[in-house]
Design an enzyme around this catalytic site. Structure first.
Site, mmCIF file in Angstrom:
data_model
loop_
_atom_site.group_PDB
_atom_site.id
_atom_site.type_symbol
_atom_site.label_atom_id
_atom_site.label_comp_id
_atom_site.label_asym_id
_atom_site.label_seq_id
_atom_site.Cartn_x
_atom_site.Cartn_y
_atom_site.Cartn_z
ATOM 1 N N ARG A 1 0.855 -1.191 0.000
ATOM 2 C CA ARG A 1 0.000 0.000 0.000
ATOM 3 C C ARG A 1 0.886 1.234 0.000
ATOM 4 N NH1 ARG A 1 -3.600 -2.409 -1.827
ATOM 5 N NH2 ARG A 1 -5.707 -2.721 -1.023
ATOM 6 N N HIS B 1 -1.352 -0.195 -9.973
ATOM 7 C CA HIS B 1 -2.093 -1.077 -9.054
ATOM 8 C C HIS B 1 -2.593 -2.330 -9.785
ATOM 9 C CE1 HIS B 1 -4.467 -1.130 -5.032
ATOM 10 N NE2 HIS B 1 -4.259 -2.362 -5.474
HETATM 11 P P1 NAP Z 1 -2.266 -10.662 5.397
HETATM 12 O O1 NAP Z 1 -2.408 -12.126 5.115
HETATM 13 O O2 NAP Z 1 -3.221 -10.022 6.341
HETATM 14 O O3 NAP Z 1 -0.758 -10.449 5.915
HETATM 15 C C1 NAP Z 1 -0.324 -9.225 6.427
HETATM 16 C C2 NAP Z 1 1.083 -9.409 6.945
HETATM 17 O O4 NAP Z 1 1.561 -8.141 7.386
HETATM 18 C C3 NAP Z 1 1.178 -10.369 8.135
HETATM 19 O O5 NAP Z 1 2.340 -11.146 8.071
HETATM 20 C C4 NAP Z 1 1.255 -9.404 9.316
HETATM 21 O O6 NAP Z 1 1.953 -9.915 10.443
HETATM 22 C C5 NAP Z 1 2.048 -8.276 8.713
HETATM 23 N N1 NAP Z 1 1.838 -7.052 9.475
HETATM 24 C C6 NAP Z 1 0.701 -6.361 9.652
HETATM 25 N N2 NAP Z 1 0.905 -5.282 10.447
HETATM 26 C C7 NAP Z 1 2.217 -5.313 10.770
HETATM 27 C C8 NAP Z 1 3.040 -4.497 11.569
HETATM 28 N N3 NAP Z 1 2.567 -3.420 12.200
HETATM 29 N N4 NAP Z 1 4.355 -4.812 11.679
HETATM 30 C C9 NAP Z 1 4.838 -5.910 11.055
HETATM 31 N N5 NAP Z 1 4.112 -6.739 10.282
HETATM 32 C C10 NAP Z 1 2.807 -6.440 10.152
HETATM 33 O O7 NAP Z 1 -2.339 -9.826 4.059
HETATM 34 P P2 NAP Z 1 -2.014 -10.312 2.557
HETATM 35 O O8 NAP Z 1 -3.159 -11.064 2.008
HETATM 36 O O9 NAP Z 1 -0.681 -10.941 2.544
HETATM 37 O O10 NAP Z 1 -1.975 -8.892 1.814
HETATM 38 C C11 NAP Z 1 -1.034 -7.901 2.186
HETATM 39 C C12 NAP Z 1 -1.413 -6.583 1.545
HETATM 40 O O11 NAP Z 1 -1.164 -6.638 0.141
HETATM 41 C C13 NAP Z 1 -2.897 -6.220 1.616
HETATM 42 O O12 NAP Z 1 -3.232 -5.670 2.871
HETATM 43 C C14 NAP Z 1 -3.029 -5.206 0.516
HETATM 44 O O13 NAP Z 1 -2.787 -3.917 1.025
HETATM 45 C C15 NAP Z 1 -1.907 -5.594 -0.479
HETATM 46 N N6 NAP Z 1 -2.430 -6.054 -1.775
HETATM 47 C C16 NAP Z 1 -2.043 -5.387 -2.900
HETATM 48 C C17 NAP Z 1 -2.493 -5.816 -4.141
HETATM 49 C C18 NAP Z 1 -2.037 -5.133 -5.407
HETATM 50 O O14 NAP Z 1 -2.554 -5.434 -6.482
HETATM 51 N N7 NAP Z 1 -1.092 -4.233 -5.336
HETATM 52 C C19 NAP Z 1 -3.341 -6.929 -4.232
HETATM 53 C C20 NAP Z 1 -3.707 -7.585 -3.058
HETATM 54 C C21 NAP Z 1 -3.252 -7.141 -1.822
HETATM 55 P P3 NAP Z 1 1.393 -11.176 11.256
HETATM 56 O O15 NAP Z 1 1.664 -12.368 10.350
HETATM 57 O O16 NAP Z 1 2.201 -11.195 12.470
HETATM 58 O O17 NAP Z 1 -0.085 -10.942 11.471
#
Ligand code: NAP
Length: 311
Positions: free
Chosen positions: A226, A274
């Site tokens: 993000r 994006h």
């Molecule tokens: P997720 O499964 O919720 O994983 C989030 C990860 O971030 C987890 O490992 C979490 O730690 C870590 N995290 C959250 N807050 C943190 C903090 N304060 N300090 C350190 N680590 C932290 O999410 P995901 O499905 O992998 O997706 C991640 C992000 O990708 C989404 O939120 C979205 O913004 C982005 N995204 C972008 C696109 C694009 O097309 N560009 C598409 C899809 C998603 P824990 O494991 O300890 O909970």
């Protein structure tokens, strides 16, 4: 038969409707799926895309859950009118799309493909890149997407460090770090840094001037997470000073990225619009249908958002 509101932009309705019915039928359930309603109190589930414009959940008095089509839920998680469980999107389409995007851009940097493209000048410069096993890549975020990308990069041979909020059990191919001390150690080794964290209060401007200074000089950054993860002014300064050699940015504080934004013209920035990982109706409908099945069977929903953490 549960009533399901498809709250998304109108053009998404014909793309999703057949897949949602198919995926529900495959699980033995039939749904009454509607693209709009004048009787919100009769709806059991909402399939939700933030671009659909629905912001007030108060009239949905019978609602059992909101099922997001997006992985990132920063727009809806803080919504005070939402009082039922919120599930986010985790599916093969997003995961494989993100894996492809990240692997491609990491390999671009690792192999210095830009230098090859720029050096078609007839000058023979035999300067092979290091092996992947000699290159350290850090992935901030070890959730559905970050872990899949880290594992794919480790599979290519890279030395991979994965950083998360909470500690994780040891992984055979990924070195794991967490917390503030772990972040400093992770950044100090990140020749290539991949950001796959959610947008939350805790991750806002995570990559500021002090953290950028911890990277090895000449590091490369790939941000498909993000836009709020990066202090844009600090990144531009780090690019200008050479502390960061190049950045590939897919997400921004304002999207579309405004035409006059310096990222568009910076010689060491690649902007992608994006597109790192799109939600695909075929695969996303499986996740939605599975959660409706679970809701109807009284089973716990998958991929629930912890709204106190914001992801
Ligand atoms: P997720 O499964 O919720 O994983 C989030 C990860 O971030 C987890 O490992 C979490 O730690 C870590 N995290 C959250 N807050 C943190 C903090 N304060 N300090 C350190 N680590 C932290 O999410 P995901 O499905 O992998 O997706 C991640 C992000 O990708 C989404 O939120 C979205 O913004 C982005 N995204 C972008 C696109 C694009 O097309 N560009 C598409 C899809 C998603 P824990 O494991 O300890 O909970």
């Amino acid at each position: 038969m549960p009533n399901v509101l498809f709250a998304a932009p109108a053009e998404d309705w014909p793309r999703y409707e057949p897949h949602l019915h198919r995926a529900c039928r495959a699980r033995g359930i039939t749904i009454n799926l509607v693209p709009e309603t004048d009787d919100p109190a009769s709806m059991d589930y909402i399939v939700y895309n933030p671009e659909g414009g629905l912001e007030d959940f108060t009239p949905f008095t019978r609602l059992r859950a909101v099922l997001s089509l997006w992985a990132g839920v920063e727009g809806i998680a803080p919504n005070p009118t939402l009082t039922v469980p919120l599930a986010r999107m985790v599916d093969d389409g997003l995961t494989l799309g993100m894996r492809d995007y990240v692997a491609g851009h990491v390999l671009r940097y690792h192999l210095d493909i830009d230098a090859s493209l720029a050096s078609q000048t007839g000058v023979w410069l035999p300067d092979p890149p290091p092996l992947a096993r000699e290159r350290s890549v850090a992935v901030l975020g070890q959730g559905a997407l970050g872990l899949a990308c880290a594992e794919a990069l480790a599979g290519l041979g890279f030395r991979v460090v994965g950083w998360s909020r909470s500690p994780k059990p040891p992984h055979p191919a990924i070195e794991r770090e967490h917390g503030a001390d772990g972040l400093a150690r992770t950044l100090s080794r990140a020749e290539i840094l991949v950001l796959l964290l959610p947008a939350t209060r805790a991750t806002e401007n995570l990559l500021d001037a002090s953290r950028l200074a911890l990277l090895p000089r000449g590091a490369r950054i790939i941000n498909p997470g993000r836009g709020t993860l990066i202090d844009d002014g600090a990144l531009l300064a780090a690019l200008d000073s050479g502390q960061v050699a190049h950045a590939t940015l897919d997400v921004f504080r304002e999207e579309p990225l405004p035409p006059d934004h310096p990222y568009w013209t910076h010689p060491r920035v690649t902007v992608t619009p994006h597109i790192a990982a799109a939600t695909r109706p075929e695969t996303a409908s499986e996740t939605i249908a599975e959660n409706i099945r679970r809701g109807e069977a009284g089973e716990p929903l998958l991929h629930l958002v912890d709204r106190s953490l914001g992801y």
